[in-house]
Design a protein around this motif. Structure first.
Motif, PDB file in Angstrom:
ATOM      1  N   ASP A  27     -15.393   1.694  -2.425  1.00 27.63           N
ATOM      2  CA  ASP A  27     -14.271   1.565  -1.245  1.00 27.63           C
ATOM      3  C   ASP A  27     -13.339   0.996  -1.273  1.00 27.63           C
ATOM      4  O   ASP A  27     -13.195   0.082  -2.292  1.00 27.63           O
ATOM      5  N   GLY A  28     -12.175   1.499  -0.697  1.00 26.14           N
ATOM      6  CA  GLY A  28     -10.915   0.909  -1.712  1.00 26.14           C
ATOM      7  C   GLY A  28     -10.501   2.031  -2.385  1.00 26.14           C
ATOM      8  O   GLY A  28      -9.140   1.292  -2.435  1.00 26.14           O
ATOM      9  N   TYR A  29     -10.952   3.151  -2.964  1.00 22.31           N
ATOM     10  CA  TYR A  29      -9.899   4.058  -3.700  1.00 22.31           C
ATOM     11  C   TYR A  29     -10.154   4.757  -3.552  1.00 22.31           C
ATOM     12  O   TYR A  29     -10.578   5.795  -3.230  1.00 22.31           O
ATOM     13  N   GLU A  30      -8.872   5.520  -4.059  1.00 24.83           N
ATOM     14  CA  GLU A  30      -9.123   7.410  -4.571  1.00 24.83           C
ATOM     15  C   GLU A  30      -8.311   7.952  -5.236  1.00 24.83           C
ATOM     16  O   GLU A  30      -7.063   7.149  -5.972  1.00 24.83           O
ATOM     17  N   LEU A  31      -9.073   8.982  -5.484  1.00 27.90           N
ATOM     18  CA  LEU A  31      -8.755   9.711  -7.420  1.00 27.90           C
ATOM     19  C   LEU A  31      -7.396  10.737  -6.680  1.00 27.90           C
ATOM     20  O   LEU A  31      -7.900  11.748  -5.666  1.00 27.90           O
ATOM     21  N   VAL A  32      -6.788  10.604  -7.173  1.00 26.00           N
ATOM     22  CA  VAL A  32      -5.532  11.189  -6.915  1.00 26.00           C
ATOM     23  C   VAL A  32      -4.917  12.189  -8.338  1.00 26.00           C
ATOM     24  O   VAL A  32      -4.212  13.363  -8.093  1.00 26.00           O
ATOM     25  N   GLY A  33      -5.651  12.384  -9.527  1.00 28.47           N
ATOM     26  CA  GLY A  33      -6.087  12.722 -10.253  1.00 28.47           C
ATOM     27  C   GLY A  33      -6.788  12.260 -11.921  1.00 28.47           C
ATOM     28  O   GLY A  33      -7.221  11.314 -11.744  1.00 28.47           O
TER      29      GLY A  33
END
Length: 228
Positions: A27-33
């Motif tokens: 939780d709390g993380y977003e993969l952007v690339g």
């Protein structure tokens, strides 16, 4: 705090996919690339401006340490966690000089990545909470002081007690009014009564929570917990 934006830079497609799946479970993380080469990684950092890069060391065209030096020379604010098979002390020393937040050896284990990202979240939260520095604030934030400050509470946890679940239990008492049973806490954190009680008894042993026996209306004794 909004999700922390992450770029994965790993030339091995299968390892990159493993990192991606691990990251999706935290939780709390977003993969952007995702980048599979150094130039691609540099471009993604420049364009997407992530807060964090999970960076390999060995690439066909160079090393992640070269990219790290380049990012620092450009005053990039991105933080870096190295995930590498490189076990040379010199590689670690150079990584520390480059200001990496953490250094994880392959093969990557989910729990180790989870611990690193949890520590990184706490690091950012501490920085956001600060308004004016005192020496104690600096000592808490700088990694060189964590051995005497934060590490004992995390590395000396007994078997069966992990820091993430422990934080959940602590947060329950931060908002609770009055005492709670192990069953109450288990429901709040999505765990069994037995699991909750294990964490509660640990908090009793560290004097963060008090326990008392309540006999209730039917005379059955029940152990209840309250924050200090």
């Amino acid at each position: 705090m909004s999700n922390i934006r992450v770029v994965i830079a790993e030339d091995d497609l299968q390892i990159a996919e493993i990192q991606k799946r691990f990251l999706e479970r935290i939780d709390g993380y977003e993969l952007v690339g995702m980048a599979h080469g150094l130039q691609e990684a540099e471009d993604l950092v420049e364009v997407l401006q992530p807060e964090l890069v999970l960076l390999d060391v060995q690439f066909p065209t160079g090393t992640g340490l070269e990219l790290l030096r380049k990012l620092r020379s450009c005053n990039s604010a991105v933080d870096v966690i190295l995930i590498t098979a490189a076990k040379e002390v010199e590689t670690l020393r150079e990584a520390l000089h480059g200001g990496v937040f953490d250094y994880i050896l392959k093969p990557l284990v989910f729990e180790r990545l989870q611990e690193a990202l949890h520590n990184y979240q706490q690091h950012l939260q501490k920085l956001l909470a600060m308004q004016q520095l005192a020496q104690t604030d600096v000592d808490i934030v700088l990694p060189r002081h964590q051995g005497s400050q934060a590490a004992p509470t995390e590395t000396r946890l007994p078997k069966g007690v992990d820091c993430l679940t422990l934080d959940k239990v602590k947060s329950v008492f931060a908002e609770a009014e009055g005492s709670l049973s192990a069953e109450d806490v288990g429901e709040m954190i999505g765990a069994s009564r037995t699991t909750a009680r294990r964490y509660l008894e640990y908090l009793v042993s560290t004097n963060e929570v008090t326990a008392e026996v309540s006999y209730g209306t039917v005379g059955r004794p029940e152990r209840r917990y309250c924050s200090r």
